[in-house]
Write an enzyme that holds these catalytic residues in place. Sequence first.
Site, PDB file in Angstrom:
ATOM      1  N   ARG A   1      22.393 -49.433  -8.943  1.00  0.00           N
ATOM      2  CA  ARG A   1      21.988 -49.111 -10.315  1.00  0.00           C
ATOM      3  C   ARG A   1      21.053 -50.167 -10.890  1.00  0.00           C
ATOM      4  O   ARG A   1      20.281 -49.897 -11.799  1.00  0.00           O
ATOM      5  CB  ARG A   1      23.222 -49.040 -11.232  1.00  0.00           C
ATOM      6  CG  ARG A   1      24.165 -47.895 -10.951  1.00  0.00           C
ATOM      7  CD  ARG A   1      25.166 -47.790 -12.092  1.00  0.00           C
ATOM      8  NE  ARG A   1      26.354 -47.026 -11.774  1.00  0.00           N
ATOM      9  CZ  ARG A   1      26.457 -45.701 -11.887  1.00  0.00           C
ATOM     10  NH1 ARG A   1      25.442 -44.996 -12.297  1.00  0.00           N
ATOM     11  NH2 ARG A   1      27.580 -45.077 -11.589  1.00  0.00           N
TER      12      ARG A   1
ATOM     13  N   GLY B   1      24.935 -44.201 -15.808  1.00  0.00           N
ATOM     14  CA  GLY B   1      23.537 -44.065 -15.386  1.00  0.00           C
ATOM     15  C   GLY B   1      22.511 -44.261 -16.479  1.00  0.00           C
ATOM     16  O   GLY B   1      21.363 -44.605 -16.209  1.00  0.00           O
TER      17      GLY B   1
ATOM     18  N   ASP C   1      23.135 -44.431  -8.975  1.00  0.00           N
ATOM     19  CA  ASP C   1      23.909 -45.152  -7.971  1.00  0.00           C
ATOM     20  C   ASP C   1      24.092 -44.372  -6.680  1.00  0.00           C
ATOM     21  O   ASP C   1      23.902 -43.152  -6.638  1.00  0.00           O
ATOM     22  CB  ASP C   1      25.311 -45.444  -8.516  1.00  0.00           C
ATOM     23  CG  ASP C   1      26.191 -44.190  -8.535  1.00  0.00           C
ATOM     24  OD1 ASP C   1      25.756 -43.185  -9.115  1.00  0.00           O
ATOM     25  OD2 ASP C   1      27.293 -44.217  -7.953  1.00  0.00           O
TER      26      ASP C   1
ATOM     27  N   PHE D   1      17.699 -37.347  -2.987  1.00  0.00           N
ATOM     28  CA  PHE D   1      18.779 -38.122  -3.586  1.00  0.00           C
ATOM     29  C   PHE D   1      18.209 -39.507  -3.885  1.00  0.00           C
ATOM     30  O   PHE D   1      17.795 -40.220  -2.971  1.00  0.00           O
ATOM     31  CB  PHE D   1      19.991 -38.222  -2.659  1.00  0.00           C
ATOM     32  CG  PHE D   1      21.103 -38.998  -3.298  1.00  0.00           C
ATOM     33  CD1 PHE D   1      21.916 -38.413  -4.247  1.00  0.00           C
ATOM     34  CD2 PHE D   1      21.310 -40.336  -2.973  1.00  0.00           C
ATOM     35  CE1 PHE D   1      22.924 -39.136  -4.870  1.00  0.00           C
ATOM     36  CE2 PHE D   1      22.320 -41.066  -3.587  1.00  0.00           C
ATOM     37  CZ  PHE D   1      23.129 -40.462  -4.533  1.00  0.00           C
ATOM     38  N   VAL D   2      18.142 -39.857  -5.168  1.00  0.00           N
ATOM     39  CA  VAL D   2      17.496 -41.105  -5.544  1.00  0.00           C
ATOM     40  C   VAL D   2      18.494 -42.120  -6.095  1.00  0.00           C
ATOM     41  O   VAL D   2      19.560 -41.749  -6.595  1.00  0.00           O
ATOM     42  CB  VAL D   2      16.368 -40.857  -6.579  1.00  0.00           C
ATOM     43  CG1 VAL D   2      15.219 -40.113  -5.945  1.00  0.00           C
ATOM     44  CG2 VAL D   2      16.882 -40.112  -7.810  1.00  0.00           C
TER      45      VAL D   2
ATOM     46  N   ASP E   1      20.111 -32.500 -12.609  1.00  0.00           N
ATOM     47  CA  ASP E   1      20.047 -31.885 -11.278  1.00  0.00           C
ATOM     48  C   ASP E   1      20.528 -30.434 -11.390  1.00  0.00           C
ATOM     49  O   ASP E   1      19.750 -29.533 -11.686  1.00  0.00           O
ATOM     50  CB  ASP E   1      20.900 -32.721 -10.321  1.00  0.00           C
ATOM     51  CG  ASP E   1      20.863 -32.215  -8.890  1.00  0.00           C
ATOM     52  OD1 ASP E   1      19.959 -31.428  -8.566  1.00  0.00           O
ATOM     53  OD2 ASP E   1      21.746 -32.602  -8.086  1.00  0.00           O
TER      54      ASP E   1
ATOM     55  N   GLU F   1      20.009 -39.145 -20.593  1.00  0.00           N
ATOM     56  CA  GLU F   1      20.479 -38.993 -19.208  1.00  0.00           C
ATOM     57  C   GLU F   1      19.522 -39.675 -18.236  1.00  0.00           C
ATOM     58  O   GLU F   1      18.328 -39.796 -18.513  1.00  0.00           O
ATOM     59  CB  GLU F   1      20.511 -37.493 -18.850  1.00  0.00           C
ATOM     60  CG  GLU F   1      21.860 -36.872 -18.672  1.00  0.00           C
ATOM     61  CD  GLU F   1      22.705 -37.381 -17.524  1.00  0.00           C
ATOM     62  OE1 GLU F   1      22.659 -38.581 -17.190  1.00  0.00           O
ATOM     63  OE2 GLU F   1      23.444 -36.582 -16.951  1.00  0.00           O
ATOM     64  N   ASP F   2      20.054 -40.070 -17.095  1.00  0.00           N
ATOM     65  CA  ASP F   2      19.179 -40.615 -16.056  1.00  0.00           C
ATOM     66  C   ASP F   2      18.468 -39.497 -15.289  1.00  0.00           C
ATOM     67  O   ASP F   2      17.280 -39.569 -15.009  1.00  0.00           O
ATOM     68  CB  ASP F   2      19.977 -41.521 -15.096  1.00  0.00           C
ATOM     69  CG  ASP F   2      21.288 -40.887 -14.610  1.00  0.00           C
ATOM     70  OD1 ASP F   2      21.549 -39.697 -14.921  1.00  0.00           O
ATOM     71  OD2 ASP F   2      22.063 -41.576 -13.926  1.00  0.00           O
TER      72      ASP F   2
END
Length: 185
Positions: free
Chosen positions: A167, A46, A161, A154-155, A105, A101-102
């Site tokens: 992605r 990610g 992904d 949820f993106v 959460d 990090e992407d």
Amino acid sequence: MNLDKAIEKVLVSADEINEICKRLGKQITEDYKDSDNLILLGLLNGCIPFMSDLMRYVDLPVQLEFMDVSSYKGGISSSGDIKILMDINTSVVDRDILICEDIVDTGKTLNVVAKLLLHRGAKSVEVVTLLDKPEGRVIPFEPKYIGVTIPKYFVVGYGLDFNELYRNLPYVGVLKEHYYMKDEE
Ligand code: 5GP
């Protein structure tokens, strides 16, 4: 099929992402100007678009390293089972580590990785994340650098992904419900 068709709405546009990278890169450059041993540690897969855009705005000597840590197992909810699939390829002893990090959460992934790196002797461990979803936190975790805070959607896109797809979208968006519902049937 065009990728755009699967997207309900754009949450963070490509222009906004570029501005975020500029802002965070400048801040990181300032904060680490006295460090001569910085490692930018990307969590695969990610991190790829964010890390490659962000590092262009970090005006310092920086070593690039990667780890692959599993979290979500292809679906849209956290498994809570963290496994190291590929470890960092260098010693972290006395190094300043900035994990890239992407999205943060639950905080479970970073909690494990940060503790591990400190245990191995890193001098400092901080996190830069493009997206933060604080409503999803299960473990208290405060990334030092945050691109943008988002609601508990949820993106997908820009590294994120769904079942390893999307992605390569140049922006972050919300997947149409239909696309993941059909997968769960
Ligand atoms: P955490 O351990 O903080 O729950 O999980 C972080 C990882 O979960 C991220 O690196 C990402 O792989 C995945 N993740 C969390 N939220 C989302 C999301 O909204 N979309 C996608 N595609 N992955 C997510």
